[in-house]
Every structure is written in C-alpha cells, then in structure tokens.
Enzyme design. Structure first.
Site, PDB file in Angstrom:
ATOM      1  N   HIS A 156      17.836  39.490  47.957  1.00 52.87           N
ATOM      2  CA  HIS A 156      17.861  38.269  47.168  1.00 52.87           C
ATOM      3  C   HIS A 156      18.116  38.604  45.698  1.00 52.87           C
ATOM      4  O   HIS A 156      17.948  39.759  45.278  1.00 52.87           O
ATOM      5  CB  HIS A 156      16.541  37.516  47.339  1.00 52.87           C
ATOM      6  CG  HIS A 156      16.445  36.837  48.683  1.00 52.87           C
ATOM      7  ND1 HIS A 156      15.360  36.077  49.048  1.00 52.87           N
ATOM      8  CD2 HIS A 156      17.314  36.803  49.728  1.00 52.87           C
ATOM      9  CE1 HIS A 156      15.563  35.601  50.281  1.00 52.87           C
ATOM     10  NE2 HIS A 156      16.740  36.036  50.706  1.00 52.87           N
TER      11      HIS A 156
ATOM     12  N   GLU B  54      16.546  37.986  42.961  1.00 48.86           N
ATOM     13  CA  GLU B  54      15.414  38.502  42.180  1.00 48.86           C
ATOM     14  C   GLU B  54      15.225  39.986  42.415  1.00 48.86           C
ATOM     15  O   GLU B  54      14.958  40.752  41.473  1.00 48.86           O
ATOM     16  CB  GLU B  54      14.124  37.773  42.583  1.00 48.86           C
ATOM     17  CG  GLU B  54      14.128  36.271  42.334  1.00 48.86           C
ATOM     18  CD  GLU B  54      14.731  35.479  43.482  1.00 48.86           C
ATOM     19  OE1 GLU B  54      15.589  36.017  44.213  1.00 48.86           O
ATOM     20  OE2 GLU B  54      14.352  34.310  43.626  1.00 48.86           O
TER      21      GLU B  54
HETATM   22  C1  AOF Z   1      15.346  33.662  46.934  1.00 53.01           C
HETATM   23  N1  AOF Z   1      16.326  34.391  46.352  1.00 53.01           N
HETATM   24  O1  AOF Z   1      18.428  35.113  46.256  1.00 53.01           O
HETATM   25  C2  AOF Z   1      17.897  33.576  47.944  1.00 53.01           C
HETATM   26  C3  AOF Z   1      16.859  32.758  48.510  1.00 53.01           C
HETATM   27  O2  AOF Z   1      17.648  34.738  55.402  1.00 53.01           O
HETATM   28  P1  AOF Z   1      16.780  35.247  54.278  1.00 53.01           P
HETATM   29  O3  AOF Z   1      15.574  35.987  54.717  1.00 53.01           O
HETATM   30  O4  AOF Z   1      17.624  36.022  53.282  1.00 53.01           O
HETATM   31  O5  AOF Z   1      16.209  33.961  53.535  1.00 53.01           O
HETATM   32  C4  AOF Z   1      17.073  32.956  53.229  1.00 53.01           C
HETATM   33  C5  AOF Z   1      16.352  31.781  52.634  1.00 53.01           C
HETATM   34  O6  AOF Z   1      15.733  32.179  51.399  1.00 53.01           O
HETATM   35  C6  AOF Z   1      17.355  30.704  52.249  1.00 53.01           C
HETATM   36  O7  AOF Z   1      17.540  29.755  53.284  1.00 53.01           O
HETATM   37  C7  AOF Z   1      16.738  30.085  51.024  1.00 53.01           C
HETATM   38  O8  AOF Z   1      15.700  29.177  51.366  1.00 53.01           O
HETATM   39  C8  AOF Z   1      16.117  31.296  50.342  1.00 53.01           C
HETATM   40  N2  AOF Z   1      17.132  31.947  49.554  1.00 53.01           N
HETATM   41  N3  AOF Z   1      15.623  32.815  47.970  1.00 53.01           N
HETATM   42  O9  AOF Z   1      14.188  33.779  46.539  1.00 53.01           O
HETATM   43  C9  AOF Z   1      17.581  34.397  46.814  1.00 53.01           C
HETATM   44  N4  AOF Z   1      19.148  33.582  48.471  1.00 53.01           N
HETATM   45 ZN    ZN Z   2      13.756  35.702  47.992  1.00 52.15          ZN
END
Ligand code: AOF
Ligand code: ZN
Length: 354
Positions: free
Chosen positions: A44, A46
């Site tokens: 992600h 962060e």
């Molecule tokens: C964050 N930072 O850069 C993103 C987030 O499939 P995963 O485990 O990678 O989780 C995806 C979900 O996490 C996505 O549907 C959204 O709710 C959140 N995305 N969150 O803290 C990020 N891309």
């Molecule tokens: Zn995240």
C-alpha cells in the site's frame, strides 16, 4: 495532498479492483517519504512512503488520498504501520468505504494521533469513482460515455462515412481512459460502421485488459469483424436480447461470449456479476441514447473537434432527455480539440468516521 494525488495516478490501470492511492510524509516542511499503490496485490501507498522515510517518519504528518486500512490483507494494516513509525498527524482526503479495510482512522485516534479528513476530497473521489461507487453494491457498473463530436454537435456526416473527428493527442488520451476501465463498450451500429478493435494500443498497458463489450440485440456482429477475430486474445462479450442461433454459434466459435439478457438493466447486472465495476462506452448514438434515457451515464466526456459536419449529419443527442445543467468535472485541451467531463450522477458521499 495534491502531490499525493499525483502519486496515486502512477498506479493508473494497475490497481483495480483496488483504488489508486498516494501518500506523502512531511516533516518540518520537507517531504521525507512518498509512495503509491503501484499494483493490485503490491504494498500500500503508506508502506512505500514509510519505507522511504525510515526514522524520519517520527513526528511527521502523513497526507493520504484514502483512509489508511486497518485490515490484514495482502499486506499488514497501514494504520498500525503509521502508529509504529511514530507519525504524529494524518491528513486524509476520503474515508475508505470498504467494510473489510476501513477503520484506520479510529485506530489512529485511539493511539493519540490527530486525524483530519476532507482535503481535496472531490478529486480523490473522482480518481477512484468506480471503487467508491461499487462500495454500495449497485446493480450496474460506473459508466462513462465518451463521444467525439463536431462543432455542430454531430458524430458522423450525412454520408455516414467513418472518419476521425479528433486529432492524435485526443485519441491517445482515449486509450489511457480505456486502460483504467474494466470494460470498453460500443453499440453494434458502431461496431459495424467502424470495425473497431477497442484495445489499449497507446500508453501503459493495463494490468488486466478491459473486457470488450458489444451491445447487440440480435447478435449482428460479423464473425469476421476485428472484435470477433481477436476474441481469443482479448476477451469479448456480445450482450444480446433475442439472438438467432446461427450467428451466435459463429461468434462462439471465434471465442466471443454471447450473453442473452432481458434488457439493459439485466445486461448491466450481468456485467457486474462478471466483475465489471467500470465501463467506458464509446458510442454510437443509439447506445448513448439508451444509456442516457435509463439515467445510467455517470460521466459524459465530450471531445469537440474543430469540424463542421453540415446538413444531414448524425446528431449525437437527438433523442436524449434534456438536462438542465451539468456539473463540470474537468476541462482540457488536446491539440485543437476540447475535452469536457460532465457529471450526470453524483457519487454517494462517504462520511468521515468520528
Ligand atoms: C491503504 N493504502 O494504498 C490502498 C488501500 O487487497 P488488499 O489487501 O491490498 O486491500 C485492498 C483494500 O485496501 C482496498 O479495497 C481498499 O479498501 C484499501 N486500499 N488502503 O491503506 C493503500 N490501496
Ligand atoms: Zn493499507
């Protein structure tokens, strides 16, 4: 936050069904770390920014285009990582509507970290409109209708001779728009007139090629059309209503999937069931009119070229319902062409957690 949004865009076409997310860490007025969600399944935003900042993250402010996640997904929870790194303040554009991932803000607050919401929220929502739209489980994809029109508001001349109205820059940008959608669609009239390919030939290749969809009641798409001939390489779906057995067999032999539906709403639901959360529609006039009449066009993108198509030209919007005034989302120039993005529907608002 604008920097974080620009970083988020580097994940263009690579993150779906996840959103594009950007993160910037600032300490004493200096950027100490930056990151973005580069690809579905990748770290992600962060995590990337924190890795760059290292110890400098202690006491920093994090600018995030989406509320940090609180779930153990493909990567550990970002909220925990921000807490562990000693970030002292978190500024967020929009809350995460995904029930699986949300809750990061609460966790930060519980750890004594200041959290603020709503900065550049409109742009952050727009960037990931299909993600925010899909969070409410709607029975249809988020739909963008793109039309290239002349100064006199037409899409084809009296002779109906296919021709490019817009210049190269606008056409390249259309490929970028295709790359960020789950599906690219046309009506069968356009498929017959232009014999399009509907693939992404310019710009960065999307992680998953958009599904090519033809709205084609009686399955008239020729088996020797570009779309049918390339269906084995590039998934292609014909959405029909009363197809005849002969043409269906011919298309299926090419690898085209023919879906028989009971009308537009049913077709859109079927697309959602196939994982299509966003659909980019490129005409023609009839499909545009059906979608507009059904109220399912969320964004209308008009490319206007400095061309007059004259008497007898095919008007883009003959039968479309009238609209009092659109909200203008964006305006841009591509060479001599003008692009305007209009909001026909608004996204459901995402409330900031308290
Ligand atoms: C964050 N930072 O850069 C993103 C987030 O499939 P995963 O485990 O990678 O989780 C995806 C979900 O996490 C996505 O549907 C959204 O709710 C959140 N995305 N969150 O803290 C990020 N891309
Ligand atoms: Zn995240």
């Amino acid at each position: 936050m604008r920097r974080a949004l620009a970083l988020a865009r580097r994940g263009w076409g690579q993150t779906a069904p996840n959103p594009m997310v950007g993160a910037v860490l600032v300490k004493d007025g200096v950027v100490v770390g930056e990151g973005f969600h580069a690809k579905f399944g990748a770290p992600h935003a962060e995590a990337m920014a924190l890795a760059v900042a290292g110890d400098l993250a202690r006491g920093a402010t994090a600018y995030l285009t989406l509320e940090p996640c609180a779930h153990e997904g493909k990567t550990p929870p970002c909220a925990d990582a921000l807490i562990a790194a000693g970030v002292s303040r978190v500024v967020v554009a929009v809350a995460d509507p995904n029930p699986v991932a949300q809750g990061g803000a609460k966790r930060l607050l519980a750890a004594g970290i200041a959290v603020e919401f709503g900065f550049e929220a409109e742009e952050a929502l727009e960037l990931n409109a299909p993600f925010f739209f899909a969070a409410a489980n709607p029975p249809r994809p988020w739909i963008t209708l793109k039309l290239a029109v002349s100064v006199d508001g037409a899409i084809a001349s009296a002779s109906r001779e296919p021709r490019w109205l817009t210049g190269e820059a606008a056409r390249h940008y259309v490929h970028r728009l295709r790359a960020v959608h789950d599906a690219v669609a046309v009506g069968v009239g356009t498929a017959l007139a232009d014999d399009p390919n509907l693939n992404v030939r310019h710009g960065r290749r999307p992680r998953v090629a958009p599904l090519r969809v033809v709205f084609d009641r009686t399955a008239r798409l020729p088996a020797d059309s570009q779309l049918a001939r390339t269906a084995r390489r590039s998934p292609t779906l014909v959405v029909a209503e009363q197809p005849e057995a002969g043409p269906v067999t011919a298309l299926e032999q090419r690898g085209v999937v023919v879906l028989t539906t009971s009308g537009l709403a049913d077709a859109l639901r079927a697309l959602v069931e196939r994982g299509v959360r966003s659909m980019f529609v490129e005409g023609g006039a009839q499909l545009a009119q059906s979608l507009l009449a059904a109220g399912v066009v969320d964004r209308l993108i008009i490319f206007q070229a400095p061309v007059l198509l004259g008497p007898g030209a095919l008007a883009a919007f003959v039968e479309a319902p009238s609209v009092d005034r659109f909200r203008v989302v964006e305006r841009r120039e591509f060479g001599d062409d003008l692009m305007a993005v209009y909001a026909l529907n608004e996204l459901p608002s995402v409330a900031a957690p308290t």
